[in-house]
Design an enzyme around this catalytic site. Structure first.
Site, PDB file in Angstrom:
ATOM      1  N   ASP A 112     -21.389  76.470  52.364  1.00  0.00           N
ATOM      2  CA  ASP A 112     -20.779  77.366  51.380  1.00  0.00           C
ATOM      3  C   ASP A 112     -19.514  78.023  51.935  1.00  0.00           C
ATOM      4  O   ASP A 112     -18.564  78.277  51.195  1.00  0.00           O
ATOM      5  CB  ASP A 112     -21.781  78.437  50.945  1.00  0.00           C
ATOM      6  CG  ASP A 112     -22.810  77.891  49.963  1.00  0.00           C
ATOM      7  OD1 ASP A 112     -22.666  76.723  49.544  1.00  0.00           O
ATOM      8  OD2 ASP A 112     -23.767  78.622  49.622  1.00  0.00           O
TER       9      ASP A 112
ATOM     10  N   GLU B 107     -27.612  83.310  53.801  1.00  0.00           N
ATOM     11  CA  GLU B 107     -28.759  83.000  52.956  1.00  0.00           C
ATOM     12  C   GLU B 107     -29.824  84.043  53.251  1.00  0.00           C
ATOM     13  O   GLU B 107     -29.946  84.527  54.390  1.00  0.00           O
ATOM     14  CB  GLU B 107     -29.292  81.595  53.230  1.00  0.00           C
ATOM     15  CG  GLU B 107     -28.258  80.481  53.080  1.00  0.00           C
ATOM     16  CD  GLU B 107     -27.649  80.399  51.697  1.00  0.00           C
ATOM     17  OE1 GLU B 107     -28.318  80.832  50.739  1.00  0.00           O
ATOM     18  OE2 GLU B 107     -26.520  79.912  51.576  1.00  0.00           O
TER      19      GLU B 107
ATOM     20  N   ASP C  31     -20.724  83.605  54.767  1.00  0.00           N
ATOM     21  CA  ASP C  31     -21.795  83.443  53.791  1.00  0.00           C
ATOM     22  C   ASP C  31     -23.128  83.627  54.495  1.00  0.00           C
ATOM     23  O   ASP C  31     -23.245  83.355  55.696  1.00  0.00           O
ATOM     24  CB  ASP C  31     -21.750  82.058  53.147  1.00  0.00           C
ATOM     25  CG  ASP C  31     -22.719  81.935  51.978  1.00  0.00           C
ATOM     26  OD1 ASP C  31     -22.416  82.501  50.914  1.00  0.00           O
ATOM     27  OD2 ASP C  31     -23.760  81.295  52.145  1.00  0.00           O
TER      28      ASP C  31
ATOM     29  N   HIS D 274     -25.759  75.811  48.915  1.00  0.00           N
ATOM     30  CA  HIS D 274     -26.712  76.896  49.191  1.00  0.00           C
ATOM     31  C   HIS D 274     -27.180  76.891  50.651  1.00  0.00           C
ATOM     32  O   HIS D 274     -28.221  77.465  50.957  1.00  0.00           O
ATOM     33  CB  HIS D 274     -27.913  76.861  48.237  1.00  0.00           C
ATOM     34  CG  HIS D 274     -27.536  77.076  46.805  1.00  0.00           C
ATOM     35  ND1 HIS D 274     -26.913  78.214  46.360  1.00  0.00           N
ATOM     36  CD2 HIS D 274     -27.676  76.280  45.715  1.00  0.00           C
ATOM     37  CE1 HIS D 274     -26.697  78.121  45.069  1.00  0.00           C
ATOM     38  NE2 HIS D 274     -27.139  76.952  44.648  1.00  0.00           N
TER      39      HIS D 274
END
Length: 947
Positions: free
Chosen positions: A164, A27, A25, A159
């Site tokens: 995540d 961001e 994952d 988040h």
């Protein structure tokens, strides 16, 4: 950089023995990999039973992180200022992943930022979004956090990349468990459906199947599509309602006694309080039904209007055998009526009350169409996802009502439409599935025929009228709740939208020689038709194929010219955040470039007429052939006719917009700012005459009710819009004590809303107010752009004070957003459009409603602009009354029970500076009113709320 400390003496040897998977994952600063950058990157290596290792690091994006991203991820500019560059960590990240299978949620997004050179292009990828979309058909939402919550997985630091990844690992394992719980032949059927479509979920299911077979499981018999789980408690026991030859009047005194002290409600409900307003409304409805009158009834919040109309409705139906339709605008009210109010009413009265919610045909699955498309095979990844979802749903007891499952996005909804009970190809009399009682639509319709009350929505009510019935059973008595929406619902029902995508879909579905519907007709009809007849059919199909190609080319040229015309109309500037709307008026039709559209339309119209004419001839040949009685063939023929009708309707609509406009219709072209999608649109200029013809003149008695029907204490505006001059009127106030419950605060020192300083005032006011009240605020906007600007500005400061900012449009549904707001201790909710009504939050969770701007309609909206031109004084006769009705709806969000107390803040100076401002204030119940400086608001608010 953070990697776990777990070490292996011989990792390669371990990997030989046990295949690992990688959940990853990232961001980012935004959604576009071309301009945005990674702020955090993480991955976990896991086996079926545990996490083996992890990787996580913040990344310097070399650009500021937007405030809304910081609010979402809690990653600040300070946190990444000294973090490594992506180039410094990329090789270590790639080494960590190796050649293991990648698991991600909407993983295509992550990979769009991560794929460089040849890296990560050979790894097998499993997308838990795709897998969950099939395995969890009834999930309320498919984002990672929601899935984890629905599965009972604890989520920490949502988040954030590593958190995540861990959630994704757990969700993936639950999805494996779910897949293993399903029949092997069902999984094999999904894989077979996906063959040749490129669906990314296939390999996941294939590996599950292989492992189960390897473990000794044998497939059962070939897969059979489950039938919907039909639940009908009345069909066999209850007879259809039979109207009395001469209806008996209702005894208003006897029925009103139900709501009076000593009556059934007083005996049934603890702490029952009699409401005179509710009883007056009930008496009026008894009178209207008995005398065959139409009525407009405004009933203030707290009146209890649903019981005031349900009690006489059921009594009338039971006494006279006349079903009553109750039409609402919202699903929430429908659910309240069917699941709460009617069951409580039945218990209180001790009477068998039969009620059914009936929806449009598109809401119900057609098992016959599902079988036909299933036998044909899926033609796209999206079709695999939708059909697979439906198969799992039916296996788990789905009833065929689309509200049970989550159809995500317009493509999935379009595919559902092809599987639904829409009547273009419904042959109910010959349908074996209906005869066996397995058709969801006809099951509900049969139940409706036996019901005293049928609950529908305005869209279905009006669509049924527009199509001369066929969905709702015959009725003479109608109650329209949330009646202030009737005009807009009628406008939608009689409007039309057409995009190039829809024409392309029609032609693709029609197909050509050997493909699509034509190809399937060829295959089915060859062994049945005589050789000469089949040869003639193939000749016609060849013509249709040729004309379809011509139409496709002509339409692309036409819509290309329309796009160019729209670009010229905005003088070549880029689309704004609102997109572009251009109303097609006589002046537009004389503008430079319009003649080019007319010439292009001549060519396109010619292509339309050729293909429609040829399809009409083929349809006639089908109708004249008595040998075509096979159910599957008749289904294909009906689909063929349906496409012909759709093409004819599309041709007529384009002709009206470009060449031959229909009188009293509004035409406009729209380009969406989201996907640049162009649509051609038309709507009736006035729906009042249509409503008058189809409702007031046709039905025996209609009750139209709402909390907001009057403007300036008069029904005249609403009655004029709906051509209901002869309807009787009743206005009953609210039982709530607004003067002691509501403080109406109007600042006298704020700028005009159209001045630049106004936005800063709104932002600072909301920050100070929410800090004083601890959130508990709903702010209502008229513009999503202003809402977004406000959210971005106030969120960081309010976050520091522990107050969460929720905004409409973040992706969450309205209901889930409201539920999250309710559950959050200190929060402000920013809403627009639908949030001006339908928000029902009782108690201290909602103590302040802020009306940021008076809710005037956008004057450039094509329908608004056209209707405004029909008035001598458009502002006073049309724009102002519409705004007042919306203002009253916004006001009504605050006080929802007797014990509620709160503040209405109006941040629009025009209520004081304009003559018409007083009309807004006069339209709401009398409150405690303060006109004072904006600076005093926080202190006054705390005092009023006893904080």
């Amino acid at each position: 950089m953070n990697c776990s400390d777990r070490k292996y003496e011989n990792l390669e040897e371990l990997k030989e023995r046990k295949r690992f998977m990688i959940a990853l994952d990232i961001e980012t600063t935004g959604l576009d990999p071309q301009i945005d950058s990674i702020t955090e990157i993480a991955a976990v290596r896991f086996s079926a039973s545990r996490i083996e290792d992890s990787f996580q690091t913040l990344v310097n994006p070399n650009r500021p992180i937007p405030s809304n991203i910081t609010q979402l991820t809690h990653i600040t500019n300070d946190m990444v200022r000294n973090a490594p560059q992506i180039s410094d960590v990329y090789s270590k990240f790639i080494e960590f992943i190796g050649d293991d299978t990648i698991v991600g949620h909407n993983v295509g997004f992550d990979l769009s930022f991560l794929k460089r050179g040849n890296y990560l292009k050979k790894n097998q990828v499993f997308d838990t979004y795709e897998i969950a979309s099939v395995l969890l058909p009834c999930a309320s939402r498919y984002n990672l956090g929601s899935l984890a919550q629905q599965m009972g997985i604890f989520v920490q630091d949502q988040h954030r990349a590593l958190a995540d990844c861990i959630s994704n690992y757990q969700v993936y394992n639950r999805l494996v468990e779910k897949a293993n719980s399903l029949p092997l032949n069902l999984l094999m059927d999904i894989v077979s459906l996906a063959s040749g479509t490129g669906w990314s979920g296939s390999e996941f299911f294939r590996q599950i199947i292989q492992k189960r077979i390897k473990n000794g499981e044998k497939p059962q018999s070939s897969f059979q599509i489950p039938i919907p789980a039909i639940k009908n408690q009345w069909t066999d026991q209850k007879l259809e309602l039979k109207p009395a030859e001469k209806p008996d009047r209702l005894d208003a005194d006897e029925i009103a006694a139900i709501l009076e002290y000593g009556g059934e409600f007083h005996k049934h409900f603890p702490n029952y309080e009699q409401r005179p307003q509710q009883i007056e409304m009930l008496r009026s409805i008894c009178h209207a039904f008995s005398e065959g009158k139409h009525m407009f009834i405004e009933a203030g919040t707290g009146t209890g209007k649903s019981f005031a109309y349900l009690i006489p409705a059921f009594h009338w139906a039971i006494k006279n055998g006349e079903r009553v339709i109750v039409s609402t605008n919202t699903i929430n009210l429908q659910d309240q009526l069917i699941h709460k109010d009617i069951p409580e009413l039945g218990q209180a009265l001790g009477i068998d009350l039969r009620a059914t919610i009936q929806k449009g045909r598109n809401n119900y699955l057609c098992p016959r169409k599902l079988q036909l498309i299933h036998n044909r095979g899926a033609e796209s990844p999206e079709e695999v996802r939708v059909i697979g979802k439906i198969l799992v749903w039916l296996h788990e007891g789905g009833n065929g009502d689309r509200s049970e499952i989550n159809l995500n996005g317009p493509i999935e909804k379009d595919i559902w439409s092809q599987l639904s009970a829409e009547n273009d190809s419904c042959r109910s009399n010959q349908c074996q599935i209906r005869r066996k009682g397995a058709c969801p639509f006809y099951n509900i319709r049969d139940q409706a025929l036996r019901s005293h009350v049928i609950i529908a929505n305005h869209a279905l009510l009006l669509a049924d009228l527009a199509n001369n019935g066929g969905v709702l059973p015959d009725y003479k008595y109608l109650i329209i709740d949330e009646g202030h929406h009737l005009e807009s619902a009628a406008t939608s029902a009689f409007s039309y939208r057409l995009s190039p995508i829809e024409i392309n879909r029609m032609l693709l579905e029609l197909g050509s020689i050997g493909k699509g519907l034509i190809g399937r007709l060829q295959t089915e009809l060859q062994p049945i038709l005589k050789q000469d007849n089949y040869a003639q059919l193939i000749e016609r199909f060849n013509f249709i194929t040729q004309y379809s190609s011509q139409l496709d080319i002509s339409c692309k040229a036409l819509f290309g010219l329309i796009q160019f015309f729209m670009s010229e109309a905005r003088e070549g500037t880029p689309l704004s955040v609102y997109g572009q709307q251009l109303r097609i008026t006589s002046s537009v039709r004389t503008a430079a470039g319009w003649s080019d559209l007319e010439i292009a339309w001549d060519d396109t119209n010619n292509a339309f007429e050729k293909i429609i004419s040829e399809m009409t001839l083929v349809s006639k040949d089908f109708a004249d052939n008595d040998d075509l009685d096979d159910e599957n063939i008749l289904e294909l023929i009906d689909l063929f006719r349906g496409i012909g009708k759709q093409l004819l309707e599309a041709r007529n609509q384009i002709d009206g917009l470009i060449a031959n406009p229909i009188q009293n219709f509004v035409y406009w072209i729209d380009i969406s700012p989201v996907n640049n999608r162009l649509t051609l649109n038309s709507a009736p200029l006035a729906v009042g005459p249509i409503v008058e013809k189809l409702l007031w003149h046709e039905k025996e008695s209609i009750i139209l009710t709402s909390a907001t029907l009057t403007t300036d204490n008069s029904f005249d505006y609403m009655k004029e819009r709906l051509c209901a001059d002869e309807a009787e009127e009743l206005c009953v106030g609210s039982p709530f004590d607004y003067e002691n419950a509501v403080l109406l605060y109007i600042p006298n020192d704020i700028p005009d809303p159209n001045q630049g300083a106004s936005q800063h005032m709104v932002e600072t006011t909301l920050i100070k107010l929410c800090k004083a009240t601890g959130g508990r605020t709903l702010a209502l906007f008229t513009s999503y752009a202003q809402l977004k600007r406000t959210s971005n500005s106030i969120a960081p400061q309010l976050a520091e004070a522990g107050i969460t900012v929720f905004e409409q449009g973040e992706g969450a549904s309205a209901s889930s957003l409201l539920e999250t707001f309710r559950e959050t201790d200190q929060a402000i909710l920013l809403g627009t459009r639908s949030f001006w009504e339908g928000v029902d939050i009782q108690g201290e969770k909602l103590s302040v409603v802020v009306i940021v701007k008076l809710p005037f309609d956008v004057p450039s909206d094509p329908i608004i602009a056209a209707r405004s031109e029909s008035f001598e004084n458009s502002f006073g006769q049309y724009n102002l009354p519409e705004a007042i009705l919306k203002f009253r709806q916004g006001f009504g969000r605050l006080i929802r029970s007797q014990s509620d107390r709160g503040i209405i803040l109006v941040l629009d100076s025009r209520v004081l500076t304009k003559k018409y401002g007083r009309e807004f204030i006069n339209s709401i119940p009398k409150c405690t009113q303060i006109i004072n400086s904006i600076r005093d608001l926080p202190q006054v608010a705390r005092r009023w709320l006893n904080l």
